[in-house]
Design an enzyme around this catalytic site. Structure first.
Site, PDB file in Angstrom:
ATOM      1  N   HIS A   1       0.898  -1.226   0.151  1.00  0.00           N
ATOM      2  CA  HIS A   1       0.119  -0.067  -0.006  1.00  0.00           C
ATOM      3  C   HIS A   1       0.786   1.170  -0.113  1.00  0.00           C
ATOM      4  CE1 HIS A   1      -3.062  -2.359   2.493  1.00  0.00           C
ATOM      5  NE2 HIS A   1      -2.875  -2.991   1.676  1.00  0.00           N
TER       6      HIS A   1
ATOM      7  N   ARG B   1      -4.888  -1.461 -11.467  1.00  0.00           N
ATOM      8  CA  ARG B   1      -4.778  -2.137 -10.741  1.00  0.00           C
ATOM      9  C   ARG B   1      -5.842  -2.454  -9.519  1.00  0.00           C
ATOM     10  NH1 ARG B   1       1.032  -0.478 -10.622  1.00  0.00           N
ATOM     11  NH2 ARG B   1       2.394  -2.064 -11.502  1.00  0.00           N
TER      12      ARG B   1
ATOM     13  N   ARG C   1      -7.676  -4.522 -14.829  1.00  0.00           N
ATOM     14  CA  ARG C   1      -7.240  -5.515 -14.617  1.00  0.00           C
ATOM     15  C   ARG C   1      -7.979  -6.395 -13.413  1.00  0.00           C
ATOM     16  NH1 ARG C   1      -1.061  -6.381 -12.853  1.00  0.00           N
ATOM     17  NH2 ARG C   1      -1.645  -5.557 -10.899  1.00  0.00           N
TER      18      ARG C   1
ATOM     19  N   GLU D   1       3.006 -11.706 -18.126  1.00  0.00           N
ATOM     20  CA  GLU D   1       4.124 -11.495 -17.156  1.00  0.00           C
ATOM     21  C   GLU D   1       4.618 -12.850 -16.684  1.00  0.00           C
ATOM     22  OE1 GLU D   1       2.113  -9.459 -13.964  1.00  0.00           O
ATOM     23  OE2 GLU D   1       0.358 -10.582 -14.401  1.00  0.00           O
TER      24      GLU D   1
ATOM     25  N   ASN E   1       7.410  -6.188 -14.891  1.00  0.00           N
ATOM     26  CA  ASN E   1       8.018  -6.312 -13.337  1.00  0.00           C
ATOM     27  C   ASN E   1       7.909  -7.902 -13.081  1.00  0.00           C
ATOM     28  OD1 ASN E   1       7.819  -3.749 -13.388  1.00  0.00           O
ATOM     29  ND2 ASN E   1       5.972  -3.584 -12.157  1.00  0.00           N
ATOM     30  N   ASP E   2       6.826  -8.490 -13.486  1.00  0.00           N
ATOM     31  CA  ASP E   2       6.861  -9.921 -12.912  1.00  0.00           C
ATOM     32  C   ASP E   2       7.436 -10.993 -14.198  1.00  0.00           C
ATOM     33  OD1 ASP E   2       5.559 -10.392 -10.533  1.00  0.00           O
ATOM     34  OD2 ASP E   2       3.760  -9.574 -11.505  1.00  0.00           O
TER      35      ASP E   2
ATOM     36  N   ARG F   1      11.405  -9.826  -6.928  1.00  0.00           N
ATOM     37  CA  ARG F   1      11.348  -8.290  -7.094  1.00  0.00           C
ATOM     38  C   ARG F   1      11.334  -7.442  -5.734  1.00  0.00           C
ATOM     39  NH1 ARG F   1       5.602  -7.592 -10.015  1.00  0.00           N
ATOM     40  NH2 ARG F   1       5.052  -5.481  -8.955  1.00  0.00           N
TER      41      ARG F   1
ATOM     42  N   CYS G   1       3.416  -2.352 -19.631  1.00  0.00           N
ATOM     43  CA  CYS G   1       3.059  -1.442 -18.314  1.00  0.00           C
ATOM     44  C   CYS G   1       3.687  -1.704 -17.397  1.00  0.00           C
ATOM     45  CB  CYS G   1       1.343  -1.850 -18.007  1.00  0.00           C
ATOM     46  SG  CYS G   1       1.097  -3.376 -17.663  1.00  0.00           S
TER      47      CYS G   1
HETATM   48  C1  PEP Z   1       4.164  -6.009 -14.059  1.00  0.00           C
HETATM   49  O1  PEP Z   1       4.031  -7.350 -13.327  1.00  0.00           O
HETATM   50  O2  PEP Z   1       4.913  -5.615 -14.711  1.00  0.00           O
HETATM   51  C2  PEP Z   1       2.928  -5.658 -13.592  1.00  0.00           C
HETATM   52  C3  PEP Z   1       2.609  -4.516 -14.228  1.00  0.00           C
HETATM   53  O3  PEP Z   1       2.014  -5.931 -12.559  1.00  0.00           O
HETATM   54  P1  PEP Z   1       2.082  -5.778 -11.085  1.00  0.00           P
HETATM   55  O4  PEP Z   1       3.260  -4.775 -11.072  1.00  0.00           O
HETATM   56  O5  PEP Z   1       0.863  -5.240 -10.843  1.00  0.00           O
HETATM   57  O6  PEP Z   1       2.411  -7.267 -10.759  1.00  0.00           O
HETATM   58 MG    MG Z   2       2.458  -8.217 -12.597  1.00  0.00          MG
END
Ligand code: PEP
Ligand code: MG
Length: 751
Positions: A362, A469, A505, A603, A626-627, A637, A674
């Site tokens: 958060h 999100r 999402r 992802e 990111n994932d 991460r 994204c």
């Molecule tokens: C990602 O995984 O790149 C992504 C945008 O989703 P989140 O960061 O919400 O897991």
């Molecule tokens: Mg993700």
């Protein structure tokens, strides 16, 4: 039987009470010498000049402390540091690397065991024990010292270096803490340590404002704590009522103990403030209990710790309610949460430092939404002593710096000025297209999740929402929001952006995104019940959510649905069936809804090979870098220990991205990015070259990236991608890309 864990724990507990780093290192050598029953224990710490300085010794000549210095590779100690390996010798002075120091007194000792102290791959120092006899240390002794060194290095990394400075030196040694990037930006401001979840050792130490004032403060706090125990309102961590009552009785007795009250008065007489007097007095009582034989009485020490924090909270009752500093501050705490944001005026909140938390906690989400630099997940560091100290929060690198030397501070000041100027300068970009110099148009979308960041996105010219999100509104509730609540939330977002597209999402919980009211405990949560896997098992939750999104979309018609964490074809089919069912139900109920476009997050690496099977039943793909990075590289991460391995410029990640974009284009699927990569200027150059034409990022990043795109040419991007892929290291790649960005006069983007 030697027990390194217990000795280390005791040292760390005692370390919380020592006032300076000289006392800390002395404590270490004292405890180890007595645990191993050796003649000598010494600690050499690596200083800023990369020299090993004798920092504490018991057994050798103490006047040599601070005087004996060894380069890496020099003498036995330097050799241990260089090889990062122990040396266990029966005749220390016969070793070819032995170096004699006059007046150190080492000639009296033959048996020698030295082990390196290593933290995150760096040698912090060397621990040495010596005995008079000519003997090698036993395996058990060696294992003990190695384990001790590992524990101490991990826990005291930041404090050890301080001990190499002269005690009465005028400058404080720089302190750097590495965490996880929570939200980008740089700020310099004093720390404001929030006292929730505080431990006894965290209570800062200060002088009092006068005996009468401090006595009254503590008297009131004790009285309030007693009242609280009488009413038993607060459950003090237990839910069983019998246990609770007997616990409360114990607490009351402890609190009324004449020894404790006498100790508090004594501490107040020593001119401490109420909190410090409480801390010292409680600690004295705790020490007494801890040294008792009877396990029941020993356990009372823990009760005293709990009690101390209760009283401490009452002392600071006024500050716990509202955080009202007279100047902007950096909030520092174990777990900075939403409630802290509501207790401080926005213009007083310069930055966030949270020991716990992840990039998607958060804290990070809200800080991103509000454009406040944040560093999270620093781990078990003692930052409470920094209360009031000026901190630099570097949200770009996930670093926090205290006692920065003048030069470094000036550099950061320059960066903050530059950043402010940049934000102001870039406001004119809002209405201009994100178009390269040779006319390639890029769509700029924003990532959001809170109503609070709707306006920043619109103000910065977002052409739509590339990633909503939806778990975030779920996270800030106390229970699963009802369909009606969700309709209100989603309608707020869809209508604010209509007719621009909004990609919502569906719930992506699990992993590091926990719902406070639905904890999921798993051994390996990132590979567990996450995203679509969870919601397909809780069809009702997913169905409610999709229904709410569809109803909210009536009259807006800009909704697109996106599936998180997809890794199987059947998940897509199940999702479609559910959406069809929601549409059918709503139509039956008389709502004029229609099925929106459905896309997926790419992802989980498996998607790269699944795309041809999925392409007929999806309308778009959004790459979650990111994932994708986390799963491709098997690097958590949110783990600061492996933070340096987490890089979206890793050649495998770049190849995967390239493969995904190529596949999407071949299959005629619109593709966007994204993840954080879309907001990294160096990576954006590569993404454009790969064929990405839509980027989605946090609102505060939009103007920076648009500024960059408007200076680039596609030819340059293509050339740079080629060169980058043949670089030997990621550092080399980044330097190449940054050099290009600087050559465009955009140095401010790559501080
Ligand atoms: C990602 O995984 O790149 C992504 C945008 O989703 P989140 O960061 O919400 O897991
Ligand atoms: Mg993700």
């Amino acid at each position: 039987m030697l027990n390194p864990l217990i000795t280390a724990k005791r040292i760390l507990q005692a370390a919380a009470h020592v006032s300076d780093s000289a006392a800390l290192v002395r404590l270490i050598v004292e405890r180890i010498r007595s645990a191993l029953r050796v003649d000598v224990c010494s600690l050499y710490v690596m200083d800023d000049q990369e020299e090993l300085v004798l920092t504490a010794t018991l057994g050798l000549e103490e006047s040599a402390i601070g005087q004996i210095r060894l380069a890496i590779g020099q003498g036995l100690v330097g050799t241990i540091a260089k090889r990062q390996h122990p040396l266990n010798l029966d005749h220390a002075d016969q070793h070819p690397k032995f170096r004699y120091f006059k007046d150190l007194g080492e000639e009296h000792y033959q048996g020698f065991l030295g082990v390196p102290m290593i933290h995150l791959g760096q040698t912090l120092g060397v621990l040495v024990v010596q005995v008079k006899e000519t003997r090698r240390f036993s395996e058990e002794e060696e294992a003990f010292l190695v384990t001790m060194a590992a524990h101490l290095a991990g826990s005291l990394a930041g404090n050890l270096k301080k001990a190499t400075k002269p005690i009465n030196g005028t400058t404080m040694p720089i302190l750097r803490y590495q965490g996880i990037k929570g939200a980008p930006g740089i700020q310099i401001a004093p720390a404001w340590v929030v006292r929730d979840d505080i431990r006894l050792e965290d209570i800062p130490e200060r002088a009092g404002k006068g005996l009468a004032y401090e006595s009254e403060l503590i008297r009131q706090a004790l009285e309030e704590t007693r009242d609280e125990l009488d009413t038993g309102l607060d459950q003090l961590g237990t839910s069983d009522s019998d246990t609770l009552n007997s616990l409360l009785e114990v607490y009351k007795l402890l609190l009324a103990s004449p020894e404790l009250l006498a100790a508090i008065n004594e501490e107040l007489d020593n001119q401490h403030c109420a909190s410090t007097a409480l801390k010292h007095a409680m600690q004295r009582q705790i020490d007494v209990f801890e040294s008792m034989e009877d396990p029941y009485l020993r356990a009372r020490a823990e009760d005293l710790r709990v009690l101390a924090v209760r009283v401490y909270r009452h002392i600071h009752e006024d500050t716990a309610e509202r955080i009202s500093p007279d100047q902007p501050v950096i909030l520092v705490g174990r777990q900075i949460n939403l409630s802290h944001f509501t207790r401080i005026d926005r213009d007083k909140l310069a930055g966030i430092v949270s020991l716990e938390g992840s990039a998607l906690s958060h804290t990070a989400v809200l800080a991103n939404a509000l454009g406040i630099p944040a560093v999270v997940g620093i781990g078990d560091e003692d930052l409470t002593r920094l209360d009031g100290t000026e901190l630099i929060v570097d949200g770009y690198r996930g670093q926090v710096i205290a006692h920065a030397p003048t030069g470094l501070r000036e550099e950061y000041e320059r960066l903050t000025r530059q950043e402010k100027a940049l934000q102001a300068d870039l406001s004119h970009l809002k209405l201009l297209p994100a178009e390269t110099k040779d006319g390639m148009q890029i769509k700029m979308y924003t990532n959001t999740g809170l109503l609070a960041d709707i306006t920043p996105g619109l103000e910065r010219g977002a052409e739509g929402i590339g990633l909503y999100r939806s778990e975030i509104p779920f996270m800030v509730h106390n229970n699963f929001p009802t369909e009606e609540e969700q309709i209100r939330i989603y309608r707020g977002v869809l209508s604010a952006y209509a007719p621009r597209p909004v990609t919502m999402r569906t719930l992506d919980i699990g992993g590091d995104k926990a719902l406070p009211y639905f904890p999921i405990k798993e051994e390996n949560p990132f590979l567990g019940w996450r995203g679509i896997r969870f919601t397909l098992d809780y069809r009702n939750i997913l169905l409610d959510q999709i229904r709410a999104m569809l109803i909210a979309n009536i009259g807006c018609n800009n909704l697109q649905l996106m599936i998180p964490m997809l890794s199987r074809e059947d998940e897509l089919q199940s999702f479609h069936r559910l959406v069809d069912e929601a549409v059918a139900q709503l139509k039956e109920e008389g709502h004029p809804v229609s099925k929106p476009a459905v896309g997926i997050m790419a992802e989980v690496p498996a998607v790269l090979w699944l795309l041809p099977r999925l392409s007929d039943t999806i309308d778009f793909v959004s790459i979650g870098s990111n994932d994708l990075t986390q799963y491709l590289l098997a690097v958590d991460r949110n783990n600061p220990r492996v933070a340096k391995l987490y890089s979206h410029l890793h050649p495998a990640v770049l190849e995967a991205m390239r493969g995904l974009v190529r596949e999407c284009r071949r299959l005629n699927l619109p593709v966007s990015v994204c993840g954080e990569m879309a907001a990294d200027p160096a990576a954006v150059i590569l993404l454009l070259a790969m064929g990405v034409r839509t980027l989605s990022m946090s609102a505060f990043q939009l103007p920076r990236i648009k500024w960059l795109i408007r200076r680039l040419t596609m030819d340059d991007c293509l050339l740079l991608l080629d060169k980058t892929l043949s670089c030997a290291t990621e550092a080399e790649m980044r330097e190449l890309l940054n050099a290009h960005i600087r050559s465009l006069d955009l140095g401010a983007l790559v501080q």
